[in-house]
Design a protein around this motif. Structure first.
Motif, PDB file in Angstrom:
ATOM      1  N   GLU A  46       0.647  -1.171  -0.033  1.00  0.00           N
ATOM      2  CA  GLU A  46       0.128   0.180  -0.048  1.00  0.00           C
ATOM      3  C   GLU A  46       0.902   1.197  -0.093  1.00  0.00           C
ATOM      4  O   GLU A  46       0.437   2.047  -0.950  1.00  0.00           O
ATOM      5  N   ASP A  51      -0.730   5.423  -2.262  1.00  0.00           N
ATOM      6  CA  ASP A  51      -2.255   5.898  -1.931  1.00  0.00           C
ATOM      7  C   ASP A  51      -3.126   5.527  -2.910  1.00  0.00           C
ATOM      8  O   ASP A  51      -4.418   5.966  -2.859  1.00  0.00           O
ATOM      9  N   THR A  52      -2.929   5.014  -4.077  1.00  0.00           N
ATOM     10  CA  THR A  52      -3.813   4.393  -5.038  1.00  0.00           C
ATOM     11  C   THR A  52      -4.644   3.067  -4.535  1.00  0.00           C
ATOM     12  O   THR A  52      -3.756   2.424  -3.792  1.00  0.00           O
ATOM     13  N   ASN A  53      -5.847   3.194  -4.734  1.00  0.00           N
ATOM     14  CA  ASN A  53      -6.487   2.007  -4.298  1.00  0.00           C
ATOM     15  C   ASN A  53      -6.805   1.642  -2.840  1.00  0.00           C
ATOM     16  O   ASN A  53      -6.330   0.768  -2.324  1.00  0.00           O
ATOM     17  N   SER A  54      -6.517   2.813  -2.087  1.00  0.00           N
ATOM     18  CA  SER A  54      -6.408   2.920  -0.718  1.00  0.00           C
ATOM     19  C   SER A  54      -7.577   1.796   0.085  1.00  0.00           C
ATOM     20  O   SER A  54      -7.284   1.518   1.106  1.00  0.00           O
ATOM     21  N   GLU A  55      -8.727   2.215  -0.672  1.00  0.00           N
ATOM     22  CA  GLU A  55      -9.893   1.617   0.166  1.00  0.00           C
ATOM     23  C   GLU A  55      -9.912   0.075   0.073  1.00  0.00           C
ATOM     24  O   GLU A  55     -10.113  -0.666   0.809  1.00  0.00           O
ATOM     25  N   LEU A  56      -9.366  -0.410  -1.258  1.00  0.00           N
ATOM     26  CA  LEU A  56      -9.070  -1.851  -1.559  1.00  0.00           C
ATOM     27  C   LEU A  56      -8.050  -2.415  -0.563  1.00  0.00           C
ATOM     28  O   LEU A  56      -8.319  -3.314   0.263  1.00  0.00           O
ATOM     29  N   LYS A  58      -7.180  -1.081   2.411  1.00  0.00           N
ATOM     30  CA  LYS A  58      -7.828  -1.130   3.748  1.00  0.00           C
ATOM     31  C   LYS A  58      -8.762  -2.197   3.953  1.00  0.00           C
ATOM     32  O   LYS A  58      -8.799  -3.080   4.815  1.00  0.00           O
ATOM     33  N   SER A  59      -9.597  -2.660   2.891  1.00  0.00           N
ATOM     34  CA  SER A  59     -10.648  -3.733   2.813  1.00  0.00           C
ATOM     35  C   SER A  59      -9.667  -5.030   3.048  1.00  0.00           C
ATOM     36  O   SER A  59     -10.300  -6.044   3.898  1.00  0.00           O
ATOM     37  N   THR A  61      -6.862  -5.660   4.407  1.00  0.00           N
ATOM     38  CA  THR A  61      -6.179  -5.683   5.793  1.00  0.00           C
ATOM     39  C   THR A  61      -7.110  -5.962   6.730  1.00  0.00           C
ATOM     40  O   THR A  61      -6.900  -6.843   7.502  1.00  0.00           O
ATOM     41  N   GLN A  62      -8.323  -5.490   6.620  1.00  0.00           N
ATOM     42  CA  GLN A  62      -9.378  -5.994   7.629  1.00  0.00           C
ATOM     43  C   GLN A  62      -9.736  -7.140   7.517  1.00  0.00           C
ATOM     44  O   GLN A  62      -9.954  -7.786   8.517  1.00  0.00           O
TER      45      GLN A  62
END
Length: 217
Positions: A46, A51-56, A58-59, A61-62
């Motif tokens: 990441e 910081d590209t595709n940060s939501e992906l 994050k998902s 990692t969760q």
């Protein structure tokens, strides 16, 4: 023949505990560590992605974090490794808190200090009995509350369980709680087991466990 059957049951349960310990070690030592390494790799990837595709990320990692937590929960159910540090009372309390956090009902505990009275095998058998009672509570009893007490008496421990669930017909135990594992562990403890239950009137379990002073572990 009865002695041979009892000896076989004892060896079977000991073998099961050894197998559970082996699986728990594999889960923590291999799968758990690999998941942690994977989570670290995702974190580094990441950072390199600017910081590209940060939501992906994050998902992902969760999801890995949830998988690590599940491995820990399964591992603990197989082998309560915290018994070495928390003792029997602390491990039962930890177990009850985990179950209570995932169920709407309440669990009341009243447990004396037990560790100095019991060897490791006896502690594990009592832990497994309580674990099975709580598993039955959440799977079958449909109760809103239950209580478990383990009190030290004269040359014995008195374990009592009670819930306000749907109960079952004690003349046909197979239609209610799965008690075969509890019965076998009571035999290993030379314990007296009594069960009182009626439809829609809850269940009570009484177990008297003779105590031998623990001189070694």
């Amino acid at each position: 023949m009865l002695d041979q059957t009892a000896g076989f049951s004892k060896q079977l349960l000991i073998g099961q505990e050894n197998e559970k310990e082996s699986i728990a070690t594999e889960l923590n030592g291999r799968i758990g560590q690999q998941l942690v390494l994977l989570k670290n790799d995702i974190y580094l990837l990441e950072k390199q992605s600017h910081d590209t595709n940060s939501e992906l990320f994050k998902s992902i990692t969760q999801d890995i974090g949830k998988a690590i937590e599940e491995v820990s929960i399964v591992s603990f159910s197989l082998r309560p490794y915290q018994m070495d540090t928390l003792g029997l009372k602390g491990s039962i309390t930890h177990l009850a808190e985990d179950i209570a956090s995932d169920t709407p009902g309440t669990i009341h505990l009243d447990i004396d200090e037990l560790d100095e009275l019991l060897n490791n095998q006896a502690q594990m058998n009592i832990y497994r009995i309580v674990q099975e009672l709580l598993n039955n509570l959440i799977k079958h009893a449909q109760a809103s509350s239950c209580s478990i007490s383990i009190k030290v008496g004269t040359h014995q421990l008195n374990l009592q369980y009670q819930d306000n669930g749907k109960g079952f017909n004690t003349s046909n135990p197979s239609s209610g709680l799965g008690l075969s594992g509890i019965r076998e562990r009571c035999k290993l403890l030379n314990a007296e087991l009594k069960i009182s239950s009626k439809r829609n009137s809850g269940t009570k379990v009484y177990i008297k466990i003779p105590v031998e002073i623990n001189t070694s572990t």
